[in-house]
Enzyme design. Structure first.
Site, short mmCIF file in Angstrom:
data_model
loop_
_atom_site.label_atom_id
_atom_site.label_comp_id
_atom_site.label_asym_id
_atom_site.label_seq_id
_atom_site.Cartn_x
_atom_site.Cartn_y
_atom_site.Cartn_z
CB THR A 1 -9.40 -5.09 -18.67
OG1 THR A 1 -9.41 -4.72 -20.25
CG2 THR A 1 -7.96 -5.72 -18.37
CG ASN A 2 -11.81 -8.03 -22.62
OD1 ASN A 2 -11.23 -7.86 -23.53
ND2 ASN A 2 -12.88 -7.24 -22.37
NE ARG A 3 -6.41 -14.33 -23.31
CZ ARG A 3 -6.61 -15.24 -24.09
NH1 ARG A 3 -7.79 -16.12 -23.66
NH2 ARG A 3 -5.72 -15.61 -25.05
CB SER A 4 -9.97 -7.64 -26.66
OG SER A 4 -9.81 -6.70 -27.74
#
Ligand code: PMT
Length: 213
Positions: free
Chosen positions: A21-24
């Site tokens: 996933t990512n940091r959003s």
């Protein structure tokens, strides 16, 4: 107006317990959806997993993966006056998902990734969407040039560009500072709360709608 908003990060499973996933955080997209509903617009919010409260008076569609977000957008984008893509969609996913938890056996593990569908890039040709198309651009360099390239490639009316290398704005922050990149000009918007920026963006979209109608 009838609005579609994508928000948050997608989750791409590796095995039953792990994912990419990512940091959003979803804050930017939820602020837009919430501002839209406050202004009396009809809002469909398609969101990856977040820890945020669902904004009141929106049609909320939770998704996990990029593929699920693509399917939801495909189903819902028809007839919208504006579609705003603020989600941070994973560009790649694991080539295969293990049914069982991957055991720690070897010293190193190689994960093969394959490209995910480009949801924003599918809007015009695959989904035949002809409303106002607003993309985001998360860049660490050449902010305006890269955003303008996305505007052109994905046939957007507007790209909201943020420099994600700057501290205090962008991913998981309560603030943002953006460039509104149009085909013929660029409008810088100074640092502000995501809530106030959301209202500025909806005003900009309203102006595009007035000019276009
Ligand atoms: O969620 P927050 O913590 O509030 O953070 C806000 C934000 C930084 C995530 C937001 O402001 C932002 O920049 N969103 C876009 C993030 C991104 O993935 O940018 P990109 O430059 O990689 O993608 C360009 C555009 O294509 C975006 O509109 C994105 O939604 C879309 N995209 C990207 C990849 C893909 N496979 N499908 C897409 O639709």
């Amino acid at each position: 107006m009838n609005l579609l908003v994508t928000a948050g990060a997608t989750r791409e499973p590796i095995d039953p317990v792990r994912y990419l996933t990512n940091r959003s955080s979803g804050k930017m997209g939820y602020a837009i959806a919430s501002a839209g509903a406050q202004l009396g617009h009809r809002v469909t919010l398609i969101s990856g997993p977040t820890s945020l409260d669902i904004p009141s008076h929106v049609d909320f569609i939770p998704v996990e993966t990029a593929q699920e977000m693509l399917e939801a957008v495909k189903l819902k984008i028809g007839g919208k006056d504006a579609a705003i893509f603020s989600a941070a969609v994973a560009d790649y996913r694991p080539a295969s998902v293990s049914d069982s938890k991957i055991k720690k056996t070897a010293d190193a593990l190689t994960l093969e990734l394959v490209q995910n569908p480009d949801i924003l890039g599918s809007a015009r040709h695959q989904f035949k969407y002809d409303g106002i198309l607003v993309g985001f651009a998360a860049e660490t360099e050449n902010l305006e040039t890269n955003a303008r390239e996305k505007l052109r490639q994905k046939e957007c009316d507007l790209v909201v560009a943020n420099d994600i290398s700057k501290k205090g704005i962008g991913f998981d922050s309560d603030h943002n500072e953006v460039l509104l990149v149009y085909p013929e000009h660029t409008r810088p918007i100074p640092i502000d709360s995501k809530e106030r920026l959301a209202h500025t963006l909806l005003q900009a979209i309203h102006e595009l709608k007035v000019v276009g109608s």
